[in-house]
Every structure is written in C-alpha cells, then in structure tokens.
Design a protein around this motif. Structure first.
Motif, PDB file in Angstrom:
ATOM      1  N   ALA A 166      -0.958   5.476   4.569  1.00 28.62           N
ATOM      2  CA  ALA A 166      -1.530   4.979   3.376  1.00 28.62           C
ATOM      3  C   ALA A 166      -3.210   5.377   3.167  1.00 28.62           C
ATOM      4  O   ALA A 166      -3.702   5.649   2.190  1.00 28.62           O
ATOM      5  CB  ALA A 166      -1.192   3.423   3.243  1.00 28.62           C
TER       6      ALA A 166
ATOM      7  N   GLU B 245      -3.633   8.658   2.214  1.00 31.37           N
ATOM      8  CA  GLU B 245      -3.116   9.040   0.932  1.00 31.37           C
ATOM      9  C   GLU B 245      -4.059   8.689  -0.208  1.00 31.37           C
ATOM     10  O   GLU B 245      -4.246   9.422  -1.296  1.00 31.37           O
ATOM     11  CB  GLU B 245      -1.674   8.707   0.912  1.00 31.37           C
ATOM     12  CG  GLU B 245      -0.767   9.717   1.763  1.00 31.37           C
ATOM     13  CD  GLU B 245       0.722   9.169   1.634  1.00 31.37           C
ATOM     14  OE1 GLU B 245       1.144   8.326   1.406  1.00 31.37           O
ATOM     15  OE2 GLU B 245       1.467  10.304   1.733  1.00 31.37           O
ATOM     16  N   HIS B 246      -4.303   7.369  -0.223  1.00 29.33           N
ATOM     17  CA  HIS B 246      -4.906   6.907  -1.256  1.00 29.33           C
ATOM     18  C   HIS B 246      -6.334   7.519  -1.473  1.00 29.33           C
ATOM     19  O   HIS B 246      -7.143   7.417  -2.302  1.00 29.33           O
ATOM     20  CB  HIS B 246      -5.464   5.364  -1.107  1.00 29.33           C
ATOM     21  CG  HIS B 246      -4.134   4.419  -0.838  1.00 29.33           C
ATOM     22  ND1 HIS B 246      -3.732   3.267  -1.713  1.00 29.33           N
ATOM     23  CD2 HIS B 246      -2.681   4.696  -0.600  1.00 29.33           C
ATOM     24  CE1 HIS B 246      -2.701   2.700  -1.518  1.00 29.33           C
ATOM     25  NE2 HIS B 246      -2.123   3.651  -0.853  1.00 29.33           N
ATOM     26  N   LYS B 247      -6.850   7.941  -0.508  1.00 28.35           N
ATOM     27  CA  LYS B 247      -8.011   8.724  -0.500  1.00 28.35           C
ATOM     28  C   LYS B 247      -7.985  10.046  -0.469  1.00 28.35           C
ATOM     29  O   LYS B 247      -8.999  10.885  -0.576  1.00 28.35           O
ATOM     30  CB  LYS B 247      -8.997   8.448   0.835  1.00 28.35           C
ATOM     31  CG  LYS B 247      -9.883   7.051   0.770  1.00 28.35           C
ATOM     32  CD  LYS B 247     -10.475   6.862   1.933  1.00 28.35           C
ATOM     33  CE  LYS B 247     -12.140   7.079   1.744  1.00 28.35           C
ATOM     34  NZ  LYS B 247     -12.743   5.764   0.981  1.00 28.35           N
TER      35      LYS B 247
ATOM     36  N   TYR C 269      -1.077  -3.771  -5.676  1.00 29.10           N
ATOM     37  CA  TYR C 269      -1.940  -2.535  -5.311  1.00 29.10           C
ATOM     38  C   TYR C 269      -2.965  -3.127  -4.182  1.00 29.10           C
ATOM     39  O   TYR C 269      -3.987  -3.612  -4.614  1.00 29.10           O
ATOM     40  CB  TYR C 269      -2.618  -1.782  -6.444  1.00 29.10           C
ATOM     41  CG  TYR C 269      -3.353  -0.603  -5.753  1.00 29.10           C
ATOM     42  CD1 TYR C 269      -2.868   0.202  -4.957  1.00 29.10           C
ATOM     43  CD2 TYR C 269      -4.621  -0.480  -6.004  1.00 29.10           C
ATOM     44  CE1 TYR C 269      -3.547   1.196  -4.333  1.00 29.10           C
ATOM     45  CE2 TYR C 269      -5.580   0.505  -5.628  1.00 29.10           C
ATOM     46  CZ  TYR C 269      -4.955   1.223  -4.643  1.00 29.10           C
ATOM     47  OH  TYR C 269      -5.658   2.422  -4.143  1.00 29.10           O
TER      48      TYR C 269
ATOM     49  N   ALA D 297      -6.090  -1.605  -1.989  1.00 33.72           N
ATOM     50  CA  ALA D 297      -6.629  -0.333  -1.781  1.00 33.72           C
ATOM     51  C   ALA D 297      -7.020  -0.296  -0.371  1.00 33.72           C
ATOM     52  O   ALA D 297      -7.257  -1.391   0.431  1.00 33.72           O
ATOM     53  CB  ALA D 297      -7.992  -0.300  -2.488  1.00 33.72           C
TER      54      ALA D 297
ATOM     55  N   LEU E 177      -9.804   4.825  -5.096  1.00 33.52           N
ATOM     56  CA  LEU E 177      -8.560   4.923  -6.074  1.00 33.52           C
ATOM     57  C   LEU E 177      -8.572   3.694  -6.808  1.00 33.52           C
ATOM     58  O   LEU E 177      -8.302   2.810  -6.485  1.00 33.52           O
ATOM     59  CB  LEU E 177      -7.497   5.187  -5.517  1.00 33.52           C
ATOM     60  CG  LEU E 177      -6.373   6.091  -6.041  1.00 33.52           C
ATOM     61  CD1 LEU E 177      -6.594   7.607  -6.336  1.00 33.52           C
ATOM     62  CD2 LEU E 177      -5.077   6.178  -5.129  1.00 33.52           C
TER      63      LEU E 177
ATOM     64  N   ALA F 170      -3.909   4.778  -8.889  1.00 29.47           N
ATOM     65  CA  ALA F 170      -2.916   4.404  -7.752  1.00 29.47           C
ATOM     66  C   ALA F 170      -1.547   4.627  -8.421  1.00 29.47           C
ATOM     67  O   ALA F 170      -0.377   5.202  -8.158  1.00 29.47           O
ATOM     68  CB  ALA F 170      -2.906   3.201  -7.105  1.00 29.47           C
TER      69      ALA F 170
ATOM     70  N   GLN G 195       1.510   5.564  -5.908  1.00 30.99           N
ATOM     71  CA  GLN G 195       0.941   5.000  -4.528  1.00 30.99           C
ATOM     72  C   GLN G 195       1.614   3.492  -4.473  1.00 30.99           C
ATOM     73  O   GLN G 195       1.588   2.969  -3.784  1.00 30.99           O
ATOM     74  CB  GLN G 195      -0.183   4.868  -4.238  1.00 30.99           C
ATOM     75  CG  GLN G 195      -0.771   6.441  -3.896  1.00 30.99           C
ATOM     76  CD  GLN G 195      -0.165   6.914  -2.478  1.00 30.99           C
ATOM     77  OE1 GLN G 195       0.264   5.887  -1.810  1.00 30.99           O
ATOM     78  NE2 GLN G 195      -0.302   8.148  -2.265  1.00 30.99           N
TER      79      GLN G 195
END
Ligand SMILES: Cc1cc2nc3c(=O)[nH]c(=O)nc-3n(C[C@H](O)[C@H](O)[C@H](O)COP(=O)(O)OP(=O)(O)OC[C@H]3O[C@@H](n4cnc5c(N)ncnc54)[C@H](O)[C@@H]3O)c2cc1C
Ligand code: SF4
Ligand code: SF4
Lengths: 531, 130
Positions: free
Chosen positions: A297, A300-302, B57, B59, B68, B73, B78
């Motif tokens: 995670a 992927e978020h970055k 969510y 981060a 993001l 997201a 995500q």
C-alpha cells in the motif's frame, strides 16, 4: 471530563494488555476456571505490535535431536544469558498451543502437503485470539487503559485502576492476581503498530517494587520506507544508494553483530538513503500482495514500483519491543518479585530465551505465547488459593503523572519526547554507546522525569497521555542506567569505550527505582561464585 | 495518516471508532465518525480492514501531506483495496484459502538475505579491505 461514577469490578484474574501475550494469558486463566477480565488500552484485535505484524514463532518438531540442536544454536547467540530449560519450554508449549487456534484462524498449507502453523498474519491472529478468549469466557474491556496498580496493606497487588476512554469514566478492578502484558516500549518512533507501546506496564510494575532486567539490550531497528513503517520482508535483498547514485557499503542483514544496522545508520545521519529492491527474489515480486498486502500500500498510493524504483528508507527504533528488556521473572510461573503480580510477552524480560540478542523472528513470539499461557495458568491457580480479597482497603500505587510531588500543572509532554528518543532510539546513542554520552543522556532524561514527577497532573484522556510520557521517561532512564552499568560490550549492547566482552559480567543486570535508579548484577560475577 | 471518511459510503456502524487501536475517532452526532485525534493516528490501516463499507481512506504518509488525495485514491481503486487483498471482504473457496501463500514468508526472507550476502561477498572478493 469524567463525571459519571467510576466503574468498579472484580475478577479472579486481571490481565492488562491486549496483544498476543495478554490473550493467551486470558485464555489459559479462563480455561483453568478463573473469572477473567482483560483490559486493553486499544482494541483487542488491532492493538499492539502483534496485530500489525505477523509473527513467526519458534517452531521445531519434537524429532530426536532437532530441538536440542535448535536450542544450542540459539544459546550460542545469547552471550551466555539465556536458559536452556526456558528455551525448551517455549518450543514445546508453542508447538502444542498454536494448532489449538484452528477453529478461529484460517490456517493454510505449508507448501509441502502439511499445515503451516508457525507464522501467522497479525490481523487474523489477533482476531482469532479475541474470538478464542471470548469463547473461553474472558470478559474483554477495550479502550480501558490501565493507569496504575492497587496494593494491599501487605504490599501485594490488589488490582488496577484506569480510564475507560470511549465512556470517559474512571475504572477500578480488584483481582486476586494481575498479569502485566502491556508489550514493550518503542518510544513513539513510528514503528508499525507501536503507538500504544509506551512502557506503561514497566512503570506500573516498578511503582509497586518490581525489578527490570536486560534493559541495556534495547537496540533494535526495523528498516522501512522513510514515510511508512512496514514489515521488513521485502527489504532483505536491498542495495543502498546515496542521492548521487553511489552504492553504499552496507553489509548484508543477518550477518551478525550490528554491521548492517550501523552502516545504514551512519549513512542516514549523512543524508537520505535510497533502497533498490531489483535483486529481490522473483517469487517475492510476484507474491508479496498475497503474503503481506500492507507492505504494498505505501508504494501504490505513491505510484512507486517498489521492485524497480529507488525510494528513501529509514530505520524505525524498536526500543524494548525487539530488544530483550522488561520486568524480571523470578519463578517458573512468570511471577515477578511482587506478590500477586505476573508478567508476560514483551513487557517481561526475554533474556531467558534470547539473552543479549534480539529474539525477533522466532523466540519473541514463542515467548509471548508461552509466557502468556504460563502466567495465565499460574495467576488463576494463585487467585484460587488466595481469593480476591475484594473488600479490604487498598492503596493506589501510581506516582509520576498522577500524584505530583510539588505544585500540579499539565506539563507540555511534547518537549520531553525528543530528549527521551535521542537517549534511547537515536542512532548514535544506541549504536555507539560510551560512558560520556550515556551520562549526558542520563542527565537530560532525568530532567524530563523530574518535571513530570514534580508537577505532572491531568484529567481524563490527558492523564492517559501524561502517564504514557512518564512511562517512556522511566524506560529511558532504566535503559541508560543499565547501559552505563554494563561496562563491556555484549550482543546488542555495544560500547565504543568498552569494545570487548568481559567474562566476569556474564550475568543479567537488574535495574529499578524511580527517583533513584539503581542497578546490580542478578547474580555475583562468575569468579566470585567459583571462589 | 487517516485522510478521509467518505460520508456517502459510511453507514455509521461505528466499527472504526471501536477498532482503531489509538482512539483517533469519536462517534459523530449524525452517524459519521469524526477524525478527532489525528495526531494519534499510527497509519496502521486497521480501520480500513474493519470498515465493512470501504468508507475510509488512510494515506500512507505517517507525517506530512498525503501524496494522493482521497478523491484520487478513490478514482485509482485504492479505497477498499487493502481489505480486498486481505480477503476480509469475502469468504475464500476451500481449495484456495486466503493465506495459502503465507508459508513462503520465511523462505523468501532467507532467500533475500542470501542474495545480499552473496552479492556482498562477490563485491568485496577482489578488493583488499584488510
Ligand atoms: C514489525 C515486527 C515484526 C515482528 N516479527 C516477529 C517475528 O517474526 N517473530 C517473532 O518471534 N517476533 C516478532 N516480533 C516481535 C513480536 O511481534 C512480539 O514479541 C510480540 O508480538 C509481543 O506481544 P505482546 O502481547 O507482548 O505485545 P503487543 O502485541 O505489543 O501488545 C501490547 C498490548 O498492551 C496494550 N497496552 C499497552 N499499555 C497498556 C495499558 N496501560 N493498559 C492496558 N493495555 C495496555 C496495548 O494496547 C497492546 O494491546 C516482531 C515485532 C515487530 C515490531
Ligand atoms: S466503519 Fe466505515 S461505515 Fe462504519 S462508521 Fe466507520 S467509516 Fe462508517
Ligand atoms: S490508520 Fe490505524 S491509527 Fe489511524 S485511524 Fe486507522 S486504525 Fe486508527
């Protein structure tokens, strides 16, 4: 503010904590017929380092010679401070206990046609232990941080008191026996899952006269992306670079001593360090999501490809979590030196099974499981003998942060934390210790402690936070004092002014005291015994 | 750090208020919890795992601004991804349990360390570092 009347309850056995050690303790005590109450600071299932990790337990089949060999191999790495009997005990108990979770945990294959028991994924493990404990009849009180222990007039432990943070009510529990299973202290380093691991149990135990052991062996770090502490599986094959693209000379992990850590720490002090995972095993690149989804995670978020792109890393301090220090165990039932008080898991010393080196990766989880089960069973038996003694008057044992020595006010705890961190998980203070540096850190930590001890007082949630900071200050004081007293290098404890290991100091080192910290070897030096 | 509760998805079940180990949320008056103590968020993703509606969510940045936004997201798929990867959003078929590859953890970790050790030995083999 807590205006409602305090919650008061009683139980045969009170377990303080909500990680794997606490749950195994509660299950055993309940199975022994005790009425068991478990109070956790957080939520049993998500709180503590067990939940966010995925502990691999020491796992050796009872085949001829195998356990003996495993014990000898680990004993050799303990620098003479572990005990073979305890090691044998945790291997055996772990082997028998883990499969009992089968109704609650989705065990799967081991790739060889059998069942894989030794490694369990954190969130599923803790969810399973919660269900198992509830099924066994344990009453779980989530979000009930303990603040202090209660004492009978004879000095034995009578229960605990704390604050129910969702209800905003004080609570008091009287019990025949109390098990401390509050985990280790990671000094708010950001280490995955460790925010609540502030050493509270160590402080509470010390306030009633318990002694700590192995605090000098609190030098452990996890490597993670700089912006998010994850588990460390992906990083074992990493190459490291500086921002100019020059490869750094970093000895491989698991190469003994702290060469890997020290090389990374020095480089990090000089500037950002980038990891390159392109050499990682192919099966890991393909399967990481199925094994450890939470490790992906943060990338992927970055929009970072972790096996292709270089990314900054950092070492997250683990303090006593994967160090070995904690409350001294004085008996086969995980008794502490205080009557009616037991300790288990990371809040107890793990020297008995790991000595001067980290037991992370195998012994620590086996210890948390076994010491929990042993403490739970012993506490239940003890409570059955002594009864709850629930209506005698008791004394609240909490000091610092609860009952100031001088004028009360709410100190700004944010000022003290960097000083505590510098003394304990700061790279230089931990990995390159010397008497001079340790003395400076001792004085700085003592000043933080004095402020809280003299003036600290708060209500409700602020009181919980203040006690956490008091506990971290206390743990820092004990770590620095023990590191000063151990006038040699041994395992994780590395003194640049005393680089050699001194055979005369092959003994565990005890430390205790609040306003006046003292240390002494657990047993006299080897030659004194011989003499 | 916890960045967003998507109000339109949240059912107000309060599971996150209870499951968050560090007491970040307060129960909100209209059912949607409040992010009340952001400074206590340890970025552990446990609320995402326990939210049955995929309404949260987190981060990944433990400090500073998220790279993001919550809206991005969501658009990237995500939100809810982690719970799905863990398999907590569905039952597993008996022939393919959620943890069927978990045993590889130890062997892969050791393999990684061996790769690093071999590479290190080769790198220094022709250098006299005595
Ligand atoms: C990233 C990582 C990976 C690891 N991997 C391995 C491994 O592979 N093998 C291995 O052997 N070991 C491993 N370890 C170590 C292992 O996870 C620990 O030894 C074990 O989980 C400790 O369990 P515990 O129950 O003692 O502590 P924890 O799980 O930390 O639980 C402590 C509990 O105490 C509660 N608590 C704290 N203060 C209070 C209070 N005042 N009142 C009430 N409750 C309180 C907390 O809320 C928490 O629930 C790892 C550790 C980390 C950090
Ligand atoms: S768990 Fe999810 S659905 Fe339930 S209150 Fe929290 S955000 Fe809303
Ligand atoms: S990420 Fe963890 S600490 Fe942060 S809000 Fe979610 S459960 Fe709480």
């Amino acid at each position: 503010m807590s205006e409602a009347a305090p919650i008061t309850r009683s139980a045969d056995v009170l377990i303080i904590g909500g990680g794997m050690a606490a749950c195994w303790a509660a299950i055993m005590a309940a199975q022994a017929g005790a009425d068991v109450l478990l109070v956790d600071k957080g939520f049993v299932g998500t709180s503590g380092v067990t939940a966010t990790g995925g502990p691999n337990h020491w796992w050796v089949a009872p085949e001829p010679g195998r356990r003996e060999a495993a014990i000898e191999e680990r004993y050799a790495r303990s620098f003479g401070l572990a005990e073979r009997d305890w090691m044998a005990r945790i291997i055996d108990e772990t082997w028998r206990a883990l499969p009992q979770l089968a109704g609650y945990y989705p065990f799967a294959g081991d790739g060889k046609g059998g069942t894989f028991y030794s490694g369990v994924r954190g969130p599923e493990y803790m969810r399973a232990l919660r269900r198992f404990a509830q099924y066994a009849g344990v009453t779980i009180l989530d979000h009930h941080p303990a603040l202090e222990l209660l004492l009978h007039a004879d000095g034995s432990v009578a229960g605990a008191a704390g604050y129910a943070r969702l209800k905003q009510q004080a609570w008091t529990v009287r019990a025949g026996a109390v098990v401390i299973a509050t985990g280790g202290c990671a000094f708010r380093s950001g280490l995955i899952g460790s925010h609540g691991n502030s050493g509270d149990g160590l402080l509470m135990a010390a306030e009633v006269g318990a002694v700590l052991s192995g605090m000098e062996f609190s030098v452990s770090y996890s490597l993670s992306p700089a912006w998010n502490s994850t588990r460390t599986l992906p990083y074992f094959a990493a190459r490291f670079f500086d921002t100019e693209g020059r490869e750094l000379d970093v000895p491989p992990p698991m190469s003994g001593e702290a060469a890997h850590l020290r090389a990374l720490a020095r480089a990090l002090e000089a500037g950002p360090v980038l990891a390159d995972l392109s050499d990682a095993p192919d099966a890991l690149k393909q399967g990481l999501r199925r094994i450890q989804p939470a490790s992906l995670a943060p990338f992927e978020h970055k929009r970072i490809d972790l096996f292709r792109d270089r990314f900054p890393v950092r070492l997250f301090g683990e303090g006593t979590v994967r160090g070995t220090g904690g409350v001294q165990i004085v008996g086969d039932g995980c008794e502490t030196s205080v009557a009616n008080l037991y300790a288990a898991g990371d809040s107890a010393t793990r020297e008995l099974v790991a000595g001067a080196t980290s037991g992370g990766g195998a012994q620590n989880a086996a210890w948390a499981l076994t010491s929990g089960r042993i403490a739970g069973a012993a506490a239940a038996a003890h409570a059955r003998r002594t009864g709850r003694r629930g209506d005698t008057p008791v004394l609240a044992a909490g000091t610092v942060g609860l009952r100031p020595a001088s004028t009360a006010r709410l100190p700004d705890v944010r000022e003290g934390l960097p000083i505590i961190q510098a003394a304990t998980i700061g790279y230089d203070a931990a990995l390159w210790r010397s008497a001079g540096k340790l003395e400076r850190h001792r004085d700085a930590v003592e000043a933080v402690w004095r402020t809280i001890a003299d003036h600290g007082r708060a209500e409700g949630l602020a009181a919980v936070a203040l006690r956490e900071h008091a506990a971290m200050a206390a743990c820092a004081g004990w770590i620095v004092a023990a590191a000063l007293a151990r006038d040699e290098s041994r395992g994780m404890h590395m003194r640049i002014d005393r680089p050699g290991t001194d055979p005369a100091q092959q003994s565990r080192l005890l430390v205790a005291g609040l306003d006046h910290v003292w240390t002494r070897p657990e047993r006299p030096a080897a030659q004194e015994i011989a003499a | 750090m916890i960045a967003q509760i998507f109000e339109e998805r949240c059912t107000g079940c309060q599971a996150c208020v209870v499951a968050c180990p560090t007491h970040v949320f307060d129960a909100g008056t209209d059912g949607v919890p409040l992010i009340a103590r952001l400074d206590q968020c340890q970025t552990c993703f446990m609320c995402e795992l326990y939210c049955p509606a995929d309404a949260l969510y987190v981060a990944p940045e433990q400090e500073g601004a998220p790279s993001l936004s919550a809206v991005e997201a969501l658009a990237m798929g995500q939100v809810g991804r982690l719970r799905h990867d863990y398999g907590w959003d569905r039952d597993a078929p008996p022939e393919a349990p959620h943890l069927q590859d978990f045993w590889q953890l130890g062997p892969l970790l050791r393999e990684g360390a061996e790769i690093a050790a071999r590479r290190y030995a080769a790198r220094w083999a022709d250098t006299d570092i005595a």
